[in-house]
Design an enzyme around this catalytic site. Structure first.
Site, PDB file in Angstrom:
ATOM      1  N   CYS A 181      -0.365   0.353 -12.258  1.00  0.00           N
ATOM      2  CA  CYS A 181      -1.228  -0.113 -11.167  1.00  0.00           C
ATOM      3  C   CYS A 181      -2.695   0.086 -11.522  1.00  0.00           C
ATOM      4  O   CYS A 181      -3.391  -0.838 -11.921  1.00  0.00           O
ATOM      5  CB  CYS A 181      -0.873   0.650  -9.888  1.00  0.00           C
ATOM      6  SG  CYS A 181       0.775   0.306  -9.324  1.00  0.00           S
TER       7      CYS A 181
ATOM      8  N   ARG B 247      -4.802  19.449 -16.748  1.00  0.00           N
ATOM      9  CA  ARG B 247      -4.861  19.299 -15.294  1.00  0.00           C
ATOM     10  C   ARG B 247      -5.202  20.605 -14.581  1.00  0.00           C
ATOM     11  O   ARG B 247      -5.016  20.706 -13.368  1.00  0.00           O
ATOM     12  CB  ARG B 247      -3.487  18.804 -14.764  1.00  0.00           C
ATOM     13  CG  ARG B 247      -3.193  17.375 -15.112  1.00  0.00           C
ATOM     14  CD  ARG B 247      -3.950  16.407 -14.239  1.00  0.00           C
ATOM     15  NE  ARG B 247      -3.798  15.031 -14.688  1.00  0.00           N
ATOM     16  CZ  ARG B 247      -4.610  14.058 -14.361  1.00  0.00           C
ATOM     17  NH1 ARG B 247      -5.645  14.321 -13.610  1.00  0.00           N
ATOM     18  NH2 ARG B 247      -4.423  12.842 -14.794  1.00  0.00           N
TER      19      ARG B 247
ATOM     20  N   GLY C 222      -2.724   6.603 -15.879  1.00  0.00           N
ATOM     21  CA  GLY C 222      -1.524   5.857 -16.266  1.00  0.00           C
ATOM     22  C   GLY C 222      -0.901   5.104 -15.109  1.00  0.00           C
ATOM     23  O   GLY C 222      -1.495   4.995 -14.031  1.00  0.00           O
TER      24      GLY C 222
ATOM     25  N   ARG D 111       0.865  -1.187   0.000  1.00  0.00           N
ATOM     26  CA  ARG D 111       0.000   0.000   0.000  1.00  0.00           C
ATOM     27  C   ARG D 111       0.898   1.231   0.000  1.00  0.00           C
ATOM     28  O   ARG D 111       0.926   2.017   0.934  1.00  0.00           O
ATOM     29  CB  ARG D 111      -0.830   0.029   1.284  1.00  0.00           C
ATOM     30  CG  ARG D 111      -2.240  -0.459   1.113  1.00  0.00           C
ATOM     31  CD  ARG D 111      -2.962  -0.441   2.443  1.00  0.00           C
ATOM     32  NE  ARG D 111      -4.393  -0.603   2.260  1.00  0.00           N
ATOM     33  CZ  ARG D 111      -5.238  -0.714   3.266  1.00  0.00           C
ATOM     34  NH1 ARG D 111      -4.776  -0.687   4.513  1.00  0.00           N
ATOM     35  NH2 ARG D 111      -6.530  -0.857   3.038  1.00  0.00           N
TER      36      ARG D 111
ATOM     37  N   LYS E 205      -6.636  -4.861  -1.960  1.00  0.00           N
ATOM     38  CA  LYS E 205      -5.749  -4.039  -2.798  1.00  0.00           C
ATOM     39  C   LYS E 205      -6.392  -3.759  -4.148  1.00  0.00           C
ATOM     40  O   LYS E 205      -6.388  -2.619  -4.643  1.00  0.00           O
ATOM     41  CB  LYS E 205      -4.410  -4.754  -2.995  1.00  0.00           C
ATOM     42  CG  LYS E 205      -3.431  -3.980  -3.858  1.00  0.00           C
ATOM     43  CD  LYS E 205      -2.996  -2.681  -3.197  1.00  0.00           C
ATOM     44  CE  LYS E 205      -2.088  -1.893  -4.114  1.00  0.00           C
ATOM     45  NZ  LYS E 205      -1.747  -0.565  -3.583  1.00  0.00           N
TER      46      LYS E 205
HETATM   47  N1  LIG Z   1       4.757   1.545  -8.335  1.00  0.00           N
HETATM   48  C1  LIG Z   1       3.821   1.761  -7.416  1.00  0.00           C
HETATM   49  O1  LIG Z   1       3.391   2.899  -7.157  1.00  0.00           O
HETATM   50  C2  LIG Z   1       3.243   0.583  -6.695  1.00  0.00           C
HETATM   51  C3  LIG Z   1       2.592   0.840  -5.507  1.00  0.00           C
HETATM   52  C4  LIG Z   1       2.051  -0.227  -4.807  1.00  0.00           C
HETATM   53  C5  LIG Z   1       2.137  -1.515  -5.289  1.00  0.00           C
HETATM   54  N2  LIG Z   1       2.801  -1.726  -6.439  1.00  0.00           N
HETATM   55  C6  LIG Z   1       2.936  -3.120  -6.862  1.00  0.00           C
HETATM   56  O2  LIG Z   1       4.285  -3.532  -6.490  1.00  0.00           O
HETATM   57  C7  LIG Z   1       4.771  -4.458  -7.450  1.00  0.00           C
HETATM   58  C8  LIG Z   1       6.134  -3.991  -7.953  1.00  0.00           C
HETATM   59  O3  LIG Z   1       5.958  -2.775  -8.612  1.00  0.00           O
HETATM   60  P1  LIG Z   1       7.179  -1.771  -8.833  1.00  0.00           P
HETATM   61  O4  LIG Z   1       6.575  -0.444  -9.120  1.00  0.00           O
HETATM   62  O5  LIG Z   1       8.192  -1.880  -7.748  1.00  0.00           O
HETATM   63  O6  LIG Z   1       7.839  -2.371 -10.181  1.00  0.00           O
HETATM   64  P2  LIG Z   1       9.189  -1.877 -10.897  1.00  0.00           P
HETATM   65  O7  LIG Z   1       8.973  -2.105 -12.342  1.00  0.00           O
HETATM   66  O8  LIG Z   1       9.586  -0.537 -10.410  1.00  0.00           O
HETATM   67  O9  LIG Z   1      10.301  -2.900 -10.330  1.00  0.00           O
HETATM   68  C9  LIG Z   1      10.220  -4.268 -10.596  1.00  0.00           C
HETATM   69  C10 LIG Z   1      11.602  -4.874 -10.352  1.00  0.00           C
HETATM   70  O10 LIG Z   1      11.488  -6.292 -10.413  1.00  0.00           O
HETATM   71  C11 LIG Z   1      12.571  -6.817 -11.135  1.00  0.00           C
HETATM   72  N3  LIG Z   1      12.225  -8.146 -11.653  1.00  0.00           N
HETATM   73  C12 LIG Z   1      11.516  -8.456 -12.748  1.00  0.00           C
HETATM   74  N4  LIG Z   1      11.424  -9.802 -12.861  1.00  0.00           N
HETATM   75  C13 LIG Z   1      12.072 -10.337 -11.795  1.00  0.00           C
HETATM   76  C14 LIG Z   1      12.322 -11.659 -11.340  1.00  0.00           C
HETATM   77  N5  LIG Z   1      11.868 -12.706 -12.018  1.00  0.00           N
HETATM   78  N6  LIG Z   1      13.039 -11.833 -10.192  1.00  0.00           N
HETATM   79  C15 LIG Z   1      13.491 -10.765  -9.507  1.00  0.00           C
HETATM   80  N7  LIG Z   1      13.273  -9.475  -9.871  1.00  0.00           N
HETATM   81  C16 LIG Z   1      12.588  -9.283 -11.016  1.00  0.00           C
HETATM   82  C17 LIG Z   1      12.838  -5.785 -12.212  1.00  0.00           C
HETATM   83  O11 LIG Z   1      14.158  -5.930 -12.714  1.00  0.00           O
HETATM   84  C18 LIG Z   1      12.632  -4.486 -11.430  1.00  0.00           C
HETATM   85  O12 LIG Z   1      13.832  -4.073 -10.817  1.00  0.00           O
HETATM   86  C19 LIG Z   1       3.672  -4.567  -8.504  1.00  0.00           C
HETATM   87  O13 LIG Z   1       2.833  -5.681  -8.200  1.00  0.00           O
HETATM   88  C20 LIG Z   1       2.843  -3.309  -8.317  1.00  0.00           C
HETATM   89  O14 LIG Z   1       1.497  -3.494  -8.705  1.00  0.00           O
HETATM   90  C21 LIG Z   1       3.371  -0.727  -7.171  1.00  0.00           C
HETATM   91  C1  LIG Z   2      -5.687   3.454  -4.321  1.00  0.00           C
HETATM   92  C2  LIG Z   2      -4.535   4.344  -4.576  1.00  0.00           C
HETATM   93  O1  LIG Z   2      -4.551   5.519  -4.321  1.00  0.00           O
HETATM   94  N1  LIG Z   2      -3.449   3.771  -5.103  1.00  0.00           N
HETATM   95  C3  LIG Z   2      -2.283   4.580  -5.377  1.00  0.00           C
HETATM   96  C4  LIG Z   2      -1.878   4.374  -6.823  1.00  0.00           C
HETATM   97  O2  LIG Z   2      -0.769   5.180  -7.008  1.00  0.00           O
HETATM   98  P1  LIG Z   2      -0.212   5.486  -8.489  1.00  0.00           P
HETATM   99  O3  LIG Z   2       1.241   5.712  -8.360  1.00  0.00           O
HETATM  100  O4  LIG Z   2      -0.702   4.457  -9.462  1.00  0.00           O
HETATM  101  O5  LIG Z   2      -0.794   6.905  -8.909  1.00  0.00           O
HETATM  102  P2  LIG Z   2      -2.262   7.535  -8.843  1.00  0.00           P
HETATM  103  O6  LIG Z   2      -2.177   8.776  -8.020  1.00  0.00           O
HETATM  104  O7  LIG Z   2      -3.276   6.536  -8.473  1.00  0.00           O
HETATM  105  O8  LIG Z   2      -2.469   7.971 -10.385  1.00  0.00           O
HETATM  106  C5  LIG Z   2      -2.680   6.997 -11.357  1.00  0.00           C
HETATM  107  C6  LIG Z   2      -3.100   7.760 -12.620  1.00  0.00           C
HETATM  108  O9  LIG Z   2      -4.395   8.355 -12.410  1.00  0.00           O
HETATM  109  C7  LIG Z   2      -4.348   9.766 -12.640  1.00  0.00           C
HETATM  110  N2  LIG Z   2      -5.233  10.409 -11.666  1.00  0.00           N
HETATM  111  C8  LIG Z   2      -5.015  10.227 -10.339  1.00  0.00           C
HETATM  112  C9  LIG Z   2      -5.865  10.810  -9.414  1.00  0.00           C
HETATM  113  C10 LIG Z   2      -6.951  11.606  -9.850  1.00  0.00           C
HETATM  114  O10 LIG Z   2      -7.734  12.169  -9.069  1.00  0.00           O
HETATM  115  N3  LIG Z   2      -7.126  11.766 -11.206  1.00  0.00           N
HETATM  116  C11 LIG Z   2      -6.285  11.184 -12.116  1.00  0.00           C
HETATM  117  O11 LIG Z   2      -6.478  11.350 -13.342  1.00  0.00           O
HETATM  118  C12 LIG Z   2      -2.886  10.157 -12.468  1.00  0.00           C
HETATM  119  O12 LIG Z   2      -2.576  11.278 -13.261  1.00  0.00           O
HETATM  120  C13 LIG Z   2      -2.165   8.900 -12.985  1.00  0.00           C
HETATM  121  O13 LIG Z   2      -1.999   8.938 -14.383  1.00  0.00           O
HETATM  122  O14 LIG Z   2      -1.588   3.005  -7.025  1.00  0.00           O
HETATM  123  C14 LIG Z   2      -0.509   2.509  -6.221  1.00  0.00           C
HETATM  124  C15 LIG Z   2      -0.287   1.055  -6.582  1.00  0.00           C
HETATM  125  O15 LIG Z   2      -1.351   0.284  -6.191  1.00  0.00           O
HETATM  126  C16 LIG Z   2      -0.908   2.661  -4.747  1.00  0.00           C
HETATM  127  O16 LIG Z   2       0.092   2.179  -3.922  1.00  0.00           O
HETATM  128  C17 LIG Z   2      -1.186   4.108  -4.460  1.00  0.00           C
HETATM  129  O17 LIG Z   2      -1.577   4.275  -3.103  1.00  0.00           O
END
Ligand SMILES: NC(=O)c1ccc[n+]([C@@H]2O[C@H](COP(=O)([O-])OP(=O)(O)OC[C@H]3O[C@@H](n4cnc5c(N)ncnc54)[C@H](O)[C@@H]3O)[C@@H](O)[C@H]2O)c1
Ligand SMILES: CC(=O)N[C@@H]1[C@@H](OP(=O)(O)OP(=O)(O)OC[C@H]2O[C@@H](n3ccc(=O)[nH]c3=O)[C@H](O)[C@@H]2O)O[C@H](CO)[C@@H](O)[C@@H]1O
Length: 465
Positions: free
Chosen positions: A283, A425, A280, A175, A229
């Site tokens: 997630c 925006r 975008g 989260r 989630k």
């Molecule tokens: N980015 C966010 O804001 C966010 C927030 C909450 C949850 N998540 C979730 O967290 C997870 C990871 O997202 P992220 O943003 O860190 O991704 P990311 O793309 O930033 O990083 C992924 C990493 O995993 C590595 N990888 C790929 N395949 C692999 C393997 N087989 N073994 C080991 N490493 C490997 C890649 O090289 C990379 O370094 C996703 O499920 C995403 O939905 C992302």
């Molecule tokens: C439930 C929740 O909050 N989850 C957050 C979310 O974070 P995120 O990094 O994916 O970014 P967001 O802020 O969700 O934006 C995504 C896209 O939506 C556009 N947007 C956003 C708000 C709005 O009012 N109008 C918009 O148009 C924005 O421009 C962008 O393109 O997912 C992560 C992974 O699960 C979470 O961890 C993180 O808490």
């Protein structure tokens, strides 16, 4: 007695994690995995990060940090590596053999409208090769509900030769948002934990009590935790879709829909999100498909909302073309500048970025497209790069603001020849200029600029005094 936490008593769990007697392997050292590994290392002192990207491993192993714009992370990684509490390797199988807790935090993507768990499965193959009785596997990656129970447990059992009763599996979804990762992991929100059985939930809860100062919210099972989630993400996608639709009503109603939304949100029963050019990241746009792909139940609201958001980039480009036509110019052959390519401000991530859809549509309409974004190279997306400082010295027929990077506040709009501007925006203040400005949320009348949700949610936001 097994060396792992699965089956240990509460007291033994607390002692073991605190003393680093339950070594942890974190698979995936990306935007979310590296902060998590560093915080686990800070709390337990025994963490090995695993990644398939040698450059990532080399960076982390030397105490450097490739994840940018995360306050505190670079120092934390450096300190934990220097103290021998965090290491990194590409040898996932060795890490798996040495670890007793295996944390999976790699991307769960979508292809062709279907969840793509291939990356998770690749990690499971590696974990299974080193899995021992008493080990605990934690899924932090966002997963379709039921994945731990129906896919991860059988995959690990088949790959390791162990019985499912010999190891634990828990869904503990990340989260965390980029830009506030350490704050979020350390307890900005309750940590949801759901085990495939009660023993798994107990072991996982003990670990998160070592790192989070917030509630550890144990839910009924792993599928519920996975659903929490995905529901959060689907709620956000649907809410944004509604805001986008109300925004498109703005001009027809002759109002600033954004102003009306801000006023409506003054009551606790209303929490409308921000209208914009699209949704975008890897997630929010993906999570709806974790339900749409496998469900027999008709999910019309979820599907309609996803479609609305997916059509917003093209609708943004079309709104620009309409405004240009109203100014007596054709979009075919027009020189158009797209401002902001990343999916949201300050995060160097372009997966599913709305700007890419805006560019595609503009090119379909025959425009000559350039782009400006200080965080990424527009050339990688087949468009002419323009630096922020170069903008006044170039000729454009129009501009579309998709993602309001902080650097755009330095643009000297009065030095730029009059053009048509779509402000996706409501981030620009072009009063006093000769530009013809339109927004996606109603441009008629005196549009008081309201603080967008994205700004309010930013970690460094300070309300105007
Ligand atoms: N980015 C966010 O804001 C966010 C927030 C909450 C949850 N998540 C979730 O967290 C997870 C990871 O997202 P992220 O943003 O860190 O991704 P990311 O793309 O930033 O990083 C992924 C990493 O995993 C590595 N990888 C790929 N395949 C692999 C393997 N087989 N073994 C080991 N490493 C490997 C890649 O090289 C990379 O370094 C996703 O499920 C995403 O939905 C992302
Ligand atoms: C439930 C929740 O909050 N989850 C957050 C979310 O974070 P995120 O990094 O994916 O970014 P967001 O802020 O969700 O934006 C995504 C896209 O939506 C556009 N947007 C956003 C708000 C709005 O009012 N109008 C918009 O148009 C924005 O421009 C962008 O393109 O997912 C992560 C992974 O699960 C979470 O961890 C993180 O808490």
């Amino acid at each position: 007695m097994s060396r792992g936490p699965y089956g240990a008593s509460e007291e033994r769990l607390r002692e073991g994690f605190h003393a680093g007697e339950y070594p942890i392997a974190v698979y995936g050292l990306g935007k979310m995995g590296l902060p998590l590994a560093a915080v686990f290392a800070e709390a337990t002192g025994a963490v090995t990060g695993v990644d398939v990207d040698p450059s990532v491993v080399e960076t982390v192993a030397t105490g450097d940090c490739h994840v940018t714009a995360e306050p505190g992370l670079a120092d934390l990684v450096a300190g934990q590596v220097e103290g021998g509490r965090l290491t990194a390797t590409t040898d996932g199988e060795r890490a798996a053999r040495e670890a007793t807790v295996h944390v999976v935090i790699v991307p769960t993507l979508v292809s062709g409208g279907e969840p793509d768990l291939s990356t998770v499965e690749a990690v499971l193959d590696v974990v299974a090769a080193g899995l021992s009785p008493g080990d605990l596997v934690i899924a932090e990656s966002t997963l379709p509900p039921g994945t731990c129970r129906d896919a991860i447990v059988p995959h690990l059992a088949a790959g390791s030769g162990l019985e499912p009763a010999e190891f634990g599996v828990a869904a503990c979804p990340e989260r965390t948002a980029s830009g506030t990762a350490l704050r979020d992991i350390r307890g900005a929100y309750p940590k949801v934990v759901g085990g495939v059985d009660e023993v798994s939930a107990r072991a996982a809860s003990a670990l998160y009590r070592e790192v989070s100062n917030n509630e550890i919210h144990v839910v009924g099972d792993a599928a519920t935790a996975e659903a929490v989630k995905v529901f959060e993400g689907v709620y956000r996608d649907a809410n944004i879709a509604l805001a986008n639709e109300l925004g498109l009503l703005g001009d027809e109603l002759g109002i600033s829909a954004r102003e009306a939304i801000a006023a409506a949100n003054a009551i606790p029963m209303c929490d409308l999100h921000d209208p914009g050019p699209g949704v975008g990241g890897h997630c929010i746009p993906n999570y709806p498909y974790f339900l749409l792909a496998g469900s027999e139940t008709p999910l019309e609201v979820i599907r309609t909302a996803r479609t609305r958001n997916e059509t917003m980039p093209a609708a943004t480009a079309d709104a620009f073309a309409d405004e240009l036509a109203a100014a007596g110019e054709e979009v075919a052959g027009a020189s158009v500048l797209v401002l902001g390519l990343t999916y949201r401000p300050g995060v160097a991530e372009t997966r599913r970025s709305p700007a890419l859809g805006v560019i595609d549509r503009l090119e379909e309409l025959g425009a000559d497209v350039a782009a400006c974004d200080p965080l990424v190279d527009p050339g990688e997306f087949g468009v002419r790069p323009v630096a922020v400082g170069e903008i006044p010295d170039q000729e454009f027929d129009g501009a579309i603001l998709v993602t309001p990077q902080t650097e755009f506040e330095t643009i000297e709009w009065k030095r730029i020849d009059p053009m048509v501007v779509v402000d996706g925006r409501d981030a620009l203040d072009l009063t006093g200029t000769d530009h013809r400005c339109r927004t996606l949320a109603g441009s008629v009348g005196d549009r008081p600029r309201v603080v967008s949700r994205a700004e309010r949610e930013a970690p460094d936001y300070l309300p105007d005094q």
